[in-house]
Design a protein around this motif. Structure first.
Motif, PDB file in Angstrom:
ATOM      1  N   ARG A 280      93.510 119.612  29.368  1.00  0.00           N
ATOM      2  CA  ARG A 280      94.660 119.219  28.550  1.00  0.00           C
ATOM      3  C   ARG A 280      95.827 120.110  28.973  1.00  0.00           C
ATOM      4  O   ARG A 280      95.717 121.346  28.913  1.00  0.00           O
ATOM      5  CB  ARG A 280      94.347 119.372  27.063  1.00  0.00           C
ATOM      6  CG  ARG A 280      93.306 118.382  26.566  1.00  0.00           C
ATOM      7  CD  ARG A 280      92.971 118.597  25.103  1.00  0.00           C
ATOM      8  NE  ARG A 280      92.311 119.898  24.916  1.00  0.00           N
ATOM      9  CZ  ARG A 280      91.018 120.113  25.139  1.00  0.00           C
ATOM     10  NH1 ARG A 280      90.241 119.135  25.577  1.00  0.00           N
ATOM     11  NH2 ARG A 280      90.494 121.313  24.921  1.00  0.00           N
ATOM     12  N   ARG A 282      99.898 121.029  28.498  1.00  0.00           N
ATOM     13  CA  ARG A 282     101.107 120.869  27.675  1.00  0.00           C
ATOM     14  C   ARG A 282     102.349 121.141  28.528  1.00  0.00           C
ATOM     15  O   ARG A 282     102.466 122.184  29.168  1.00  0.00           O
ATOM     16  CB  ARG A 282     101.080 121.815  26.482  1.00  0.00           C
ATOM     17  CG  ARG A 282     102.256 121.624  25.519  1.00  0.00           C
ATOM     18  CD  ARG A 282     101.905 122.139  24.122  1.00  0.00           C
ATOM     19  NE  ARG A 282     101.628 123.558  24.145  1.00  0.00           N
ATOM     20  CZ  ARG A 282     102.559 124.519  24.005  1.00  0.00           C
ATOM     21  NH1 ARG A 282     103.835 124.184  23.892  1.00  0.00           N
ATOM     22  NH2 ARG A 282     102.215 125.789  23.991  1.00  0.00           N
ATOM     23  N   ASP A 285     108.425 120.186  27.465  1.00  0.00           N
ATOM     24  CA  ASP A 285     109.078 119.413  26.410  1.00  0.00           C
ATOM     25  C   ASP A 285     108.137 119.080  25.266  1.00  0.00           C
ATOM     26  O   ASP A 285     108.487 118.336  24.349  1.00  0.00           O
ATOM     27  CB  ASP A 285     109.670 118.127  26.992  1.00  0.00           C
ATOM     28  CG  ASP A 285     108.623 117.214  27.610  1.00  0.00           C
ATOM     29  OD1 ASP A 285     107.420 117.564  27.569  1.00  0.00           O
ATOM     30  OD2 ASP A 285     109.006 116.157  28.163  1.00  0.00           O
ATOM     31  N   GLY A 286     106.915 119.623  25.295  1.00  0.00           N
ATOM     32  CA  GLY A 286     105.956 119.408  24.217  1.00  0.00           C
ATOM     33  C   GLY A 286     104.993 118.269  24.455  1.00  0.00           C
ATOM     34  O   GLY A 286     103.989 118.145  23.732  1.00  0.00           O
ATOM     35  N   LYS A 287     105.254 117.420  25.433  1.00  0.00           N
ATOM     36  CA  LYS A 287     104.331 116.327  25.727  1.00  0.00           C
ATOM     37  C   LYS A 287     103.052 116.877  26.348  1.00  0.00           C
ATOM     38  O   LYS A 287     103.025 117.994  26.866  1.00  0.00           O
ATOM     39  CB  LYS A 287     104.995 115.330  26.679  1.00  0.00           C
ATOM     40  CG  LYS A 287     106.196 114.609  26.072  1.00  0.00           C
ATOM     41  CD  LYS A 287     106.805 113.632  27.076  1.00  0.00           C
ATOM     42  CE  LYS A 287     108.011 112.924  26.474  1.00  0.00           C
ATOM     43  NZ  LYS A 287     108.650 112.006  27.450  1.00  0.00           N
ATOM     44  N   ARG A 288     102.006 116.058  26.302  1.00  0.00           N
ATOM     45  CA  ARG A 288     100.709 116.509  26.835  1.00  0.00           C
ATOM     46  C   ARG A 288     100.191 115.523  27.876  1.00  0.00           C
ATOM     47  O   ARG A 288     100.423 114.310  27.773  1.00  0.00           O
ATOM     48  CB  ARG A 288      99.675 116.635  25.717  1.00  0.00           C
ATOM     49  CG  ARG A 288      99.988 117.745  24.722  1.00  0.00           C
ATOM     50  CD  ARG A 288      98.932 117.807  23.611  1.00  0.00           C
ATOM     51  NE  ARG A 288      99.210 118.862  22.661  1.00  0.00           N
ATOM     52  CZ  ARG A 288      98.823 120.125  22.797  1.00  0.00           C
ATOM     53  NH1 ARG A 288      98.128 120.489  23.873  1.00  0.00           N
ATOM     54  NH2 ARG A 288      99.116 121.028  21.874  1.00  0.00           N
ATOM     55  N   LEU A 289      99.526 116.082  28.859  1.00  0.00           N
ATOM     56  CA  LEU A 289      98.821 115.293  29.865  1.00  0.00           C
ATOM     57  C   LEU A 289      97.340 115.607  29.751  1.00  0.00           C
ATOM     58  O   LEU A 289      96.952 116.748  29.464  1.00  0.00           O
ATOM     59  CB  LEU A 289      99.306 115.648  31.272  1.00  0.00           C
ATOM     60  CG  LEU A 289     100.785 115.425  31.592  1.00  0.00           C
ATOM     61  CD1 LEU A 289     101.089 115.960  32.987  1.00  0.00           C
ATOM     62  CD2 LEU A 289     101.147 113.951  31.495  1.00  0.00           C
ATOM     63  N   GLN A 309     103.829 113.719  38.268  1.00  0.00           N
ATOM     64  CA  GLN A 309     104.302 113.040  37.052  1.00  0.00           C
ATOM     65  C   GLN A 309     105.819 113.108  36.899  1.00  0.00           C
ATOM     66  O   GLN A 309     106.368 112.537  35.966  1.00  0.00           O
ATOM     67  CB  GLN A 309     103.636 113.658  35.808  1.00  0.00           C
ATOM     68  CG  GLN A 309     102.138 113.790  35.887  1.00  0.00           C
ATOM     69  CD  GLN A 309     101.447 112.510  36.334  1.00  0.00           C
ATOM     70  OE1 GLN A 309     101.683 111.443  35.757  1.00  0.00           O
ATOM     71  NE2 GLN A 309     100.602 112.602  37.362  1.00  0.00           N
ATOM     72  N   ILE A 311     108.001 115.762  36.086  1.00  0.00           N
ATOM     73  CA  ILE A 311     108.252 116.354  34.769  1.00  0.00           C
ATOM     74  C   ILE A 311     109.674 116.905  34.635  1.00  0.00           C
ATOM     75  O   ILE A 311     110.021 117.487  33.603  1.00  0.00           O
ATOM     76  CB  ILE A 311     107.231 117.479  34.481  1.00  0.00           C
ATOM     77  CG1 ILE A 311     107.424 118.623  35.490  1.00  0.00           C
ATOM     78  CG2 ILE A 311     105.810 116.936  34.513  1.00  0.00           C
ATOM     79  CD1 ILE A 311     106.566 119.847  35.169  1.00  0.00           C
TER      80      ILE A 311
END
Length: 354
Positions: A280, A282, A285-289, A309, A311
Motif C-alpha cells: 500500500r 500513500r 496528495d493523500g491518494k493511495r496506490l 502513474q 504522480i
C-alpha cells in the motif's frame, strides 16, 4: 539644357488663353486626367507619393512661374519594367516626397492619356521612367535636368536634382522681375548689387532646404533602424518563446515515453499467493496506490510502478513506515523480501521537489 517653348504646351503659358470646357462632372479635363493617374498609381503603389498638381501641363507651368518654384514633370508608364522599382525607390522615398512637395510643382501624366502623349512630344520623351526638372524664364519653360530610364537610389536622385537647382542660380524669377530688369531700373552697379544679393539669398535658402532634407533623411533612416531593431527583438523573443514551448513539449513527451516503457516492463500484476506481497503506497496528495509484487521484485520495480502513474513529480523517494527509512541509493537493487516488505507493507512517497 534643352528648352521647351511655352507654346509647345496645349495652351500658351504667357497668356491666359481660352479655358478648357469642364466635363459633365464639373471637373476640367486636366484635373480628370491627373486624378485618373493618381488613382492608377495608388492602386499599384499606395498613397505614399509626391503631391500631384491637379491641372494641365500649361497650368502647372503657370503655377511654377507664379509660386517661383521649379516644375517637375513626370511621365508614368505602368507597363515599363523599371517603373515599379522607380516608384517605390524614388517617388516613394520620404525625403524626396518632402523635397518635391516643399520645393517644386509636381506634375504627372500617364503615357496612355492624351496629356501624357502630348507631354512626351513636348519634352522629347523616348524612354521611361521619365522625370524632368523645368524652370520658367523669359517667357518659356526650360528643361534643366532630366531622368530617362534606369533605377537608382533616392540619395542619387536627390543629389541630381539639387545640383541642377544650384547650377541654375535661384528659384524661377517671377514675370515682374523680368519686366523690371528690362526697364533698366537703377544704374548697372545697382542692378549687379541686386542680382548678387538675390543670388546670396537664394543660395542661403537652398542650403537651408538641403540641410532640412538631409535631416529628414537621417531621421527617417534612424526611425527605420529603430523599427527594424524592435522587429528583430520581437521576432527573437517570439522565437525564444516558441523554442521554450517546443522544448517543454519534447520534455513532456520524453517523460511520457519513459513512463510507458516502465509500465510495459512491469508486466501483469501477480495473483495473490505464496511468494507475493501486497504493498500500500500513500502519495503526497493523500491518494493511495495498491499492488501485488513478487518477493524477488526489487525496490526499483516498485519505484518504477509509482513513476508510471504520473504522480506529478519526477524526483521522489519511497519511504518505509516501520521502521521509517528511505529506500534510495543502493537499496533500490535489494528485493522486497530482503527488506522484509513481505507479506505486506505500507510505503510513503516523499516528494523531493516540494
Amino acid at each position: 539644357a534643352p528648352a521647351v517653348p511655352a507654346s509647345a504646351a496645349s495652351v500658351p503659358v504667357t497668356a491666359a488663353g481660352a479655358p478648357a470646357a469642364a466635363g459633365s462632372d464639373g471637373l476640367l479635363p486636366g484635373v480628370v486626367a491627373v486624378d485618373g493617374l493618381v488613382g492608377e498609381y495608388e492602386r499599384q503603389y499606395g498613397a505614399h507619393h509626391p503631391r500631384f498638381f491637379r491641372g494641365t501641363y500649361a497650368d502647372a507651368i503657370e503655377r511654377s512661374r507664379r509660386d517661383e518654384k521649379f516644375l517637375v514633370a513626370y511621365v508614368h508608364s505602368a507597363a515599363h519594367a523599371d517603373t515599379p522599382a522607380f516608384c517605390r525607390t524614388v517617388l516613394g522615398d520620404d525625403g524626396l516626397i518632402h523635397f518635391f512637395n516643399d520645393n517644386t510643382v509636381f506634375y504627372g501624366a500617364s503615357v496612355k492619356s492624351a496629356d501624357g502623349f502630348e507631354l512626351c512630344d513636348v519634352l522629347g520623351v523616348t524612354s521611361f521612367p521619365f522625370l524632368a526638372l523645368i524652370v520658367y524664364r523669359r517667357g518659356q519653360a526650360q528643361v534643366v535636368e532630366r531622368w530617362v530610364g534606369g533605377v537608382a537610389s533616392a540619395e542619387e536622385a536627390l543629389t541630381k536634382l539639387t545640383n541642377a537647382m544650384y547650377a541654375h542660380d535661384s528659384a524661377p524669377a517671377p514675370a515682374h522681375a523680368h519686366a523690371a530688369a528690362g526697364a533698366g531700373l537703377g544704374g548697372g552697379g545697382a542692378r549687379n548689387h541686386g542680382v548678387s544679393a538675390a543670388s546670396a539669398e537664394a543660395q542661403r535658402l537652398r542650403e537651408e532646404q538641403d540641410r532640412a532634407v538631409q535631416q529628414s533623411l537621417r531621421e527617417d533612416r534612424e526611425k527605420e533602424e529603430r523599427a527594424a531593431a524592435e522587429r528583430a527583438a520581437a521576432e527573437a523573443a517570439a522565437a525564444a518563446e516558441a523554442e521554450a514551448i517546443a522544448s517543454e513539449e519534447r520534455l513532456r513527451a520524453d517523460k511520457q515515453q519513459a513512463r510507458d516503457r516502465k509500465r510495459d516492463a512491469l508486466g501483469e500484476e501477480p495473483a495473490a499467493g505464496d511468494g507475493v506481497t501486497q504493498l500500500r503506497i500513500r502519495l503526497p496528495d493523500g491518494k493511495r496506490l495498491e499492488r501485488r509484487f513478487a518477493y524477488h521484485d526489487t525496490v526499483q520495480t516498485v519505484h518504477d510502478f509509482v513513476d508510471a502513474q504520473d504522480i506529478g513529480s519526477d524526483d521522489f523517494v519511497l519511504v518505509a513506515s516501520f521502521p521509517r527509512r528511505a529506500l534510495a541509493g543502493e537499496v533500490l537493487t535489494q528485493t522486497l523480501q530482503e527488506l522484509n516488505l513481505v507479506p505486506n507493507a505500507s510505503l510513503l512517497v516523499q516528494d523531493n521537489e516540494s
